[in-house]
Write a protein that holds these residues in place. Structure first.
Motif, PDB file in Angstrom:
ATOM      1  N   TRP A  49      32.001  -0.879  77.172  1.00  0.00           N
ATOM      2  CA  TRP A  49      32.008  -0.598  78.599  1.00  0.00           C
ATOM      3  C   TRP A  49      30.931  -1.440  79.265  1.00  0.00           C
ATOM      4  O   TRP A  49      29.872  -1.661  78.696  1.00  0.00           O
ATOM      5  CB  TRP A  49      31.731   0.875  78.866  1.00  0.00           C
ATOM      6  N   LEU A  56      28.313   2.449  88.151  1.00  0.00           N
ATOM      7  CA  LEU A  56      29.694   2.450  87.682  1.00  0.00           C
ATOM      8  C   LEU A  56      29.769   1.804  86.299  1.00  0.00           C
ATOM      9  O   LEU A  56      29.084   0.818  86.033  1.00  0.00           O
ATOM     10  CB  LEU A  56      30.573   1.660  88.655  1.00  0.00           C
ATOM     11  N   TYR A  57      30.619   2.367  85.431  1.00  0.00           N
ATOM     12  CA  TYR A  57      30.951   1.734  84.156  1.00  0.00           C
ATOM     13  C   TYR A  57      32.436   1.400  84.182  1.00  0.00           C
ATOM     14  O   TYR A  57      33.251   2.201  84.655  1.00  0.00           O
ATOM     15  CB  TYR A  57      30.670   2.676  82.978  1.00  0.00           C
ATOM     16  N   TYR A  58      32.794   0.223  83.665  1.00  0.00           N
ATOM     17  CA  TYR A  58      34.202  -0.161  83.667  1.00  0.00           C
ATOM     18  C   TYR A  58      34.575  -0.849  82.357  1.00  0.00           C
ATOM     19  O   TYR A  58      33.736  -1.452  81.676  1.00  0.00           O
ATOM     20  CB  TYR A  58      34.536  -1.040  84.870  1.00  0.00           C
ATOM     21  N   ARG A  59      35.867  -0.761  82.054  1.00  0.00           N
ATOM     22  CA  ARG A  59      36.399  -1.355  80.826  1.00  0.00           C
ATOM     23  C   ARG A  59      37.814  -1.830  81.103  1.00  0.00           C
ATOM     24  O   ARG A  59      38.655  -1.047  81.571  1.00  0.00           O
ATOM     25  CB  ARG A  59      36.404  -0.328  79.701  1.00  0.00           C
ATOM     26  N   THR A  60      38.082  -3.104  80.857  1.00  0.00           N
ATOM     27  CA  THR A  60      39.416  -3.653  81.088  1.00  0.00           C
ATOM     28  C   THR A  60      40.318  -3.293  79.920  1.00  0.00           C
ATOM     29  O   THR A  60      40.023  -3.624  78.765  1.00  0.00           O
ATOM     30  CB  THR A  60      39.354  -5.181  81.257  1.00  0.00           C
ATOM     31  N   GLY A 116      35.493  -0.720  91.712  1.00  0.00           N
ATOM     32  CA  GLY A 116      36.281  -1.048  90.529  1.00  0.00           C
ATOM     33  C   GLY A 116      37.490  -1.899  90.859  1.00  0.00           C
ATOM     34  O   GLY A 116      37.772  -2.899  90.175  1.00  0.00           O
ATOM     35  N   THR A 126      42.363  -1.096  84.406  1.00  0.00           N
ATOM     36  CA  THR A 126      40.937  -0.934  84.143  1.00  0.00           C
ATOM     37  C   THR A 126      40.579   0.541  84.158  1.00  0.00           C
ATOM     38  O   THR A 126      41.068   1.301  84.994  1.00  0.00           O
ATOM     39  CB  THR A 126      40.094  -1.681  85.196  1.00  0.00           C
ATOM     40  N   LEU A 128      37.584   3.240  84.771  1.00  0.00           N
ATOM     41  CA  LEU A 128      36.339   3.340  85.518  1.00  0.00           C
ATOM     42  C   LEU A 128      35.689   4.689  85.243  1.00  0.00           C
ATOM     43  O   LEU A 128      36.349   5.737  85.337  1.00  0.00           O
ATOM     44  CB  LEU A 128      36.605   3.219  87.024  1.00  0.00           C
ATOM     45  N   ARG A 151      36.805   9.920  85.491  1.00  0.00           N
ATOM     46  CA  ARG A 151      37.349   8.657  84.981  1.00  0.00           C
ATOM     47  C   ARG A 151      38.625   8.328  85.744  1.00  0.00           C
ATOM     48  O   ARG A 151      39.503   9.176  85.899  1.00  0.00           O
ATOM     49  CB  ARG A 151      37.649   8.751  83.485  1.00  0.00           C
ATOM     50  N   ASP A 153      41.786   5.620  85.594  1.00  0.00           N
ATOM     51  CA  ASP A 153      42.527   4.530  84.969  1.00  0.00           C
ATOM     52  C   ASP A 153      43.411   3.927  86.058  1.00  0.00           C
ATOM     53  O   ASP A 153      44.319   4.599  86.561  1.00  0.00           O
ATOM     54  CB  ASP A 153      43.357   5.053  83.799  1.00  0.00           C
TER      55      ASP A 153
END
Length: 293
Positions: A49, A56-60, A116, A126, A128, A151, A153
């Motif tokens: 992440w 904010l934390y994000y992950r593709t 995001g 993604t 978030l 979270r 998506d």
């Protein structure tokens, strides 16, 4: 002016994605707990992440590195599912076939969600992790207590410029004989009167009109069956309306469509803390020139 362009109808923002925000200081218990919950979730997920400077934390999840990135002022089309990171319970979700449409940069949805989406490219999905101070704040939602991390998506389907929005709208409406001007105005004469005269600057025009945003089912303003007297050429009204009105002859009708640069620009129109006309919104007006004097 009595009525034209006043904020009288409609709310265009998605109520499920707005919140009554309350500022959270970094020293507060809520901030600390949010930070702890996110870090625990990230550790347990065993995935990479990326934190942003805002928290904010994000992950593709699905990457499209060469696709178009969403830009401020464009209309983004996206779907989402929101869940409570502690329980996994669904907080909110879009219905299949009904995505969200939103002008990016208006800052009227959850700050973490807007941030995001601004990082995404078309076709990407993604995840978030949004702390409460970038999310729903002190507002409790279904399956989400106040001051909780949520979270999202998110799948970004498209990001469209105003010209793209207008051109797609014209195609969908099956308009014909469109005249495009150098300013960006699209003029579609819907009733032509052969031999009719064109009013001059300073004349008072009796008109009927209805104005709406392209994605809105209802008008934000309309004369209905009544009429309104407008003086031509005094720059009293937004540029797109002035330009379109000046092209009509007495007895004629037209549909005019123009970008926000000829309308309400980056400001929009607000009533009761809600946008009636959003910033960056292309507008449509249906106008009838009844008479002139």
């Amino acid at each position: 002016m009595r009525k034209l362009f006043l904020p009288i109808l409609g709310v265009v923002l998605m109520s499920g994605l707005t919140a009554c925000m309350k500022s959270v200081d970094s020293s507060t218990e809520q901030y600390t707990q949010n930070d702890t919950d996110i870090k625990n979730y990230v550790t347990q997920s065993n995935a990479q992440w990326t934190p942003s400077s805002t928290g904010l934390y994000y992950r593709t999840l699905v990457a499209k590195p060469t696709a178009k990135q969403a830009a401020v002022g464009e209309e983004v089309e996206f779907t989402y599912k929101a869940t409570n990171i502690l329980t996994g319970a669904i907080v909110d979700t879009t219905i299949k076939g009904y995505p969200v449409y939103y002008p990016l940069g208006v800052n009227s949805i959850l700050p973490g969600l807007e941030e995001g989406v601004s990082l995404m490219r078309e076709g990407e999905t993604t995840a978030l992790l949004i702390p409460s101070y970038l999310g729903y704040g002190s507002e409790a939602k279904k399956n989400l207590p106040a001051y909780s991390v949520v979270r999202f998506d998110v799948t970004l389907n498209r990001s469209r410029t105003q010209d793209e929005q207008i051109n797609e709208y014209i195609t969908a409406q099956k308009f014909m004989n469109i005249e495009s001007t150098g300013t960006g105005l699209r003029f579609i004469r819907t009733k032509e009167v052969a031999g009719a005269s064109t009013p001059g600057i300073g004349q008072t025009l009796t008109i009927r009109y209805k104005g709406k945003m392209l994605r809105s089912a209802s008008a934000f303003d309309s004369t209905g069956t009544s009429t309104f007297d407008a003086v031509l050429g005094r720059n009293t009204y937004v540029k797109g309306f002035e330009e379109g009105l000046a092209k009509l002859k007495i007895g004629e009708s037209a549909t005019i469509i123009f970008p926000s640069t000829l309308g309400y620009g980056t400001t929009g129109v607000v009533s009761n803390n809600r946008y009636v006309i959003t910033p960056y919104a292309p507008l449509r007006f249906d106008i009838e020139l009844v008479s002139a004097k």
